[in-house]
Design an enzyme around this catalytic site. Structure first.
Site, mmCIF file in Angstrom:
data_model
loop_
_atom_site.group_PDB
_atom_site.id
_atom_site.type_symbol
_atom_site.label_atom_id
_atom_site.label_comp_id
_atom_site.label_asym_id
_atom_site.label_seq_id
_atom_site.Cartn_x
_atom_site.Cartn_y
_atom_site.Cartn_z
ATOM 1 N N LYS A 27 31.351 38.523 47.614
ATOM 2 C CA LYS A 27 31.656 38.879 46.420
ATOM 3 C C LYS A 27 30.452 38.331 45.205
ATOM 4 O O LYS A 27 29.656 37.417 45.432
ATOM 5 C CB LYS A 27 32.613 37.892 45.911
ATOM 6 C CG LYS A 27 33.974 38.068 46.902
ATOM 7 C CD LYS A 27 35.013 37.023 46.820
ATOM 8 C CE LYS A 27 34.595 35.655 47.459
ATOM 9 N NZ LYS A 27 35.698 34.845 47.336
ATOM 10 N N THR B 8 38.454 32.320 35.377
ATOM 11 C CA THR B 8 38.015 32.931 36.645
ATOM 12 C C THR B 8 38.797 31.827 37.631
ATOM 13 O O THR B 8 38.268 31.747 38.954
ATOM 14 C CB THR B 8 36.900 33.173 36.637
ATOM 15 O OG1 THR B 8 35.922 32.041 36.777
ATOM 16 C CG2 THR B 8 36.443 34.290 36.002
ATOM 17 N N GLY C 228 40.432 30.279 40.643
ATOM 18 C CA GLY C 228 41.182 31.047 41.683
ATOM 19 C C GLY C 228 40.995 32.543 41.844
ATOM 20 O O GLY C 228 41.657 32.808 42.695
ATOM 21 N N THR C 229 40.123 33.127 41.544
ATOM 22 C CA THR C 229 39.830 34.443 41.701
ATOM 23 C C THR C 229 39.614 34.773 43.262
ATOM 24 O O THR C 229 39.933 35.818 43.723
ATOM 25 C CB THR C 229 38.451 35.021 40.902
ATOM 26 O OG1 THR C 229 37.413 34.024 41.161
ATOM 27 C CG2 THR C 229 38.730 35.150 39.519
ATOM 28 N N GLY C 230 38.701 33.824 44.000
ATOM 29 C CA GLY C 230 38.505 33.971 45.128
ATOM 30 C C GLY C 230 39.924 34.062 46.191
ATOM 31 O O GLY C 230 39.856 34.507 47.033
ATOM 32 N N CYS C 231 40.464 32.922 45.862
ATOM 33 C CA CYS C 231 41.697 32.857 46.648
ATOM 34 C C CYS C 231 42.794 34.066 46.431
ATOM 35 O O CYS C 231 43.062 34.635 47.375
ATOM 36 C CB CYS C 231 42.533 31.681 46.057
ATOM 37 S SG CYS C 231 42.026 29.906 46.232
HETATM 38 N N1 LIG Z 1 33.624 37.824 34.952
HETATM 39 C C1 LIG Z 1 34.106 38.565 35.951
HETATM 40 N N2 LIG Z 1 34.186 39.783 35.657
HETATM 41 C C2 LIG Z 1 34.606 40.671 36.722
HETATM 42 N N3 LIG Z 1 34.891 40.675 38.080
HETATM 43 C C3 LIG Z 1 34.849 39.073 38.422
HETATM 44 C C4 LIG Z 1 34.338 38.160 37.525
HETATM 45 N N4 LIG Z 1 34.287 37.057 38.216
HETATM 46 C C5 LIG Z 1 34.560 37.114 39.450
HETATM 47 N N5 LIG Z 1 34.884 38.486 39.715
HETATM 48 C C6 LIG Z 1 35.291 39.383 40.643
HETATM 49 O O1 LIG Z 1 36.376 38.343 41.192
HETATM 50 C C7 LIG Z 1 36.375 38.352 42.643
HETATM 51 C C8 LIG Z 1 36.234 36.892 43.374
HETATM 52 O O2 LIG Z 1 34.745 36.679 43.017
HETATM 53 P P1 LIG Z 1 34.230 35.202 42.895
HETATM 54 O O3 LIG Z 1 32.816 35.648 43.351
HETATM 55 O O4 LIG Z 1 34.513 34.520 41.647
HETATM 56 O O5 LIG Z 1 35.036 34.258 44.067
HETATM 57 P P2 LIG Z 1 34.829 32.749 44.217
HETATM 58 O O6 LIG Z 1 33.768 32.288 43.560
HETATM 59 O O7 LIG Z 1 35.206 32.635 45.840
HETATM 60 O O8 LIG Z 1 36.144 32.400 43.400
HETATM 61 P P3 LIG Z 1 36.640 31.131 43.111
HETATM 62 O O9 LIG Z 1 36.542 30.802 41.796
HETATM 63 O O10 LIG Z 1 38.145 31.097 43.572
HETATM 64 O O11 LIG Z 1 36.034 30.139 43.875
HETATM 65 C C9 LIG Z 1 35.315 39.373 43.093
HETATM 66 O O12 LIG Z 1 35.785 40.731 43.311
HETATM 67 C C10 LIG Z 1 34.518 39.260 41.884
HETATM 68 O O13 LIG Z 1 33.635 40.434 41.632
HETATM 69 C C1 LIG Z 2 43.085 24.276 46.840
HETATM 70 C C2 LIG Z 2 41.958 25.123 46.283
HETATM 71 N N1 LIG Z 2 41.477 26.028 47.076
HETATM 72 C C3 LIG Z 2 40.660 26.967 46.676
HETATM 73 C C4 LIG Z 2 40.052 26.567 45.454
HETATM 74 C C5 LIG Z 2 38.831 27.488 44.948
HETATM 75 O O1 LIG Z 2 38.988 28.080 43.975
HETATM 76 C C6 LIG Z 2 40.455 25.561 44.652
HETATM 77 N N2 LIG Z 2 39.977 25.402 43.258
HETATM 78 N N3 LIG Z 2 41.600 24.940 45.122
#
Ligand SMILES: Nc1ncnc2c1ncn2[C@@H]1O[C@H](COP(=O)(O)OP(=O)(O)OP(=O)(O)O)[C@@H](O)[C@H]1O
Ligand SMILES: Cc1ncc(CO)c(N)n1
Length: 264
Positions: free
Chosen positions: A176, A207, A209-212
């Site tokens: 990602k 953003t 929790g975007t990854g979750c």
């Molecule tokens: N500012 C942004 N604008 C558009 N898309 C975004 C943005 N930030 C994240 N994304 C998208 O959100 C999704 C999650 O990506 P990200 O790299 O943020 O995951 P992560 O770091 O695992 O998330 P978390 O914040 O939950 O740890 C991907 O599809 C990414 O391209």
């Molecule tokens: C419980 C939990 N899982 C994943 C993440 C990553 O965003 C978080 N902040 N908290």
């Protein structure tokens, strides 16, 4: 045997509901999938950071999973935060035994910078969970840690993608690009080709929790029998829309809107 697709998340809690199992359940619900959840850790966290973590003992995670699988086998599952290696070993047994589509989100560090997995669990994550995964969804930093290399160019990124599939044995990987410079471009590699999906970077700190949420949508789509490529398209469209419509909750990096995306 239910007619409704069922998705299972095995992950930690975030009491503010922006990340972890509560976010996953909302995302699955929003995609028309019945969500189940087994909890690996309780966290005390909010939009400002992680204040504390309380791990569920591995033998109790085993009981949670046994309760679920002995009663109704979900159509797909994901894992998120798994703090310790002994928890990973327990979860891997169920993935192996039931062989349902599995999305592995290798959560290491929260958006706030707090650690959610111990360093000593890395080898177990690589040896036991990644080879079982149909999709692994690292962000850029997680991809660097797991692949054991710096990613500073497109060429590095392609090399890292191949480590997950060709060397570690996952069916596919999506690196990602939320943390890249410029557009938010995500890279999918399935062992034969690399495809990308791009969205203009949204200028926001909302953003959390975007990854979750992204990996929960992928899981929901796999539960419906969609292909990895179809799930990727839906996941990307959903998360872009969810960030654009973030509700502005909390004093820090707030959560996304889990119910704004209305696509098919
Ligand atoms: N500012 C942004 N604008 C558009 N898309 C975004 C943005 N930030 C994240 N994304 C998208 O959100 C999704 C999650 O990506 P990200 O790299 O943020 O995951 P992560 O770091 O695992 O998330 P978390 O914040 O939950 O740890 C991907 O599809 C990414 O391209
Ligand atoms: C419980 C939990 N899982 C994943 C993440 C990553 O965003 C978080 N902040 N908290």
């Amino acid at each position: 045997m239910s007619g409704l697709p069922i998705g299972l998340t095995v992950a930690g809690t975030d009491p503010t509901g922006g990340a972890g199992v509560f976010a996953d359940l909302k995302a699955m619900h929003s995609r028309g999938v019945y969500g189940m959840a087994a909890v690996t850790s309780l966290t005390a966290q909010n939009t400002l950071g992680v204040q504390d973590v309380y791990n569920v003992p591995a033998d109790f995670i085993d009981k949670e999973l046994n309760s679920i699988f002995s009663d109704e086998v979900p159509h797909a599952m994901k894992t998120g935060m798994i703090a310790e290696a002994d928890m990973m070993a327990v979860i891997a047994e169920y993935v192996r035994k039931y062989n349902i589509p599995y999305v592995m989100d290798p959560v290491m560090i929260a958006t706030s910078g707090d650690r959610l997995m111990t360093d000593r669990s890395m080898a177990t994550l690589i040896d036991t969970l990644i080879p079982l995964a149909n999709i692994v969804t690292p962000n850029l930093h997680e991809a660097e840690s797991i692949a054991g290399m710096k990613i500073q160019s497109e060429n590095d990124l392609h090399k890292a993608l191949k480590v997950f599939v060709d060397d570690m044995g996952a069916e596919s990987v999506i690196i990602k690009g939320g943390h890249l410079e410029g557009d938010a471009t995500d890279y999918l590699y399935d062992g034969s080709r690399i495809s990308t999906l791009s969205a203009s970077r949204i200028d926001t700190d909302q953003t959390h929790g975007t990854g979750c949420t992204f990996s929960a949508v992928l899981t929901a789509e796999l539960a419906k029998g969609r292909t990895i490529e179809e799930a990727f398209k839906t996941g990307k469209a959903y998360i872009t829309n969810a960030i654009q419509n973030s509700p502005g909750i909390g004093k820090g990096s707030g959560p996304v809107n889990h119910f704004s995306y209305k696509g098919d």
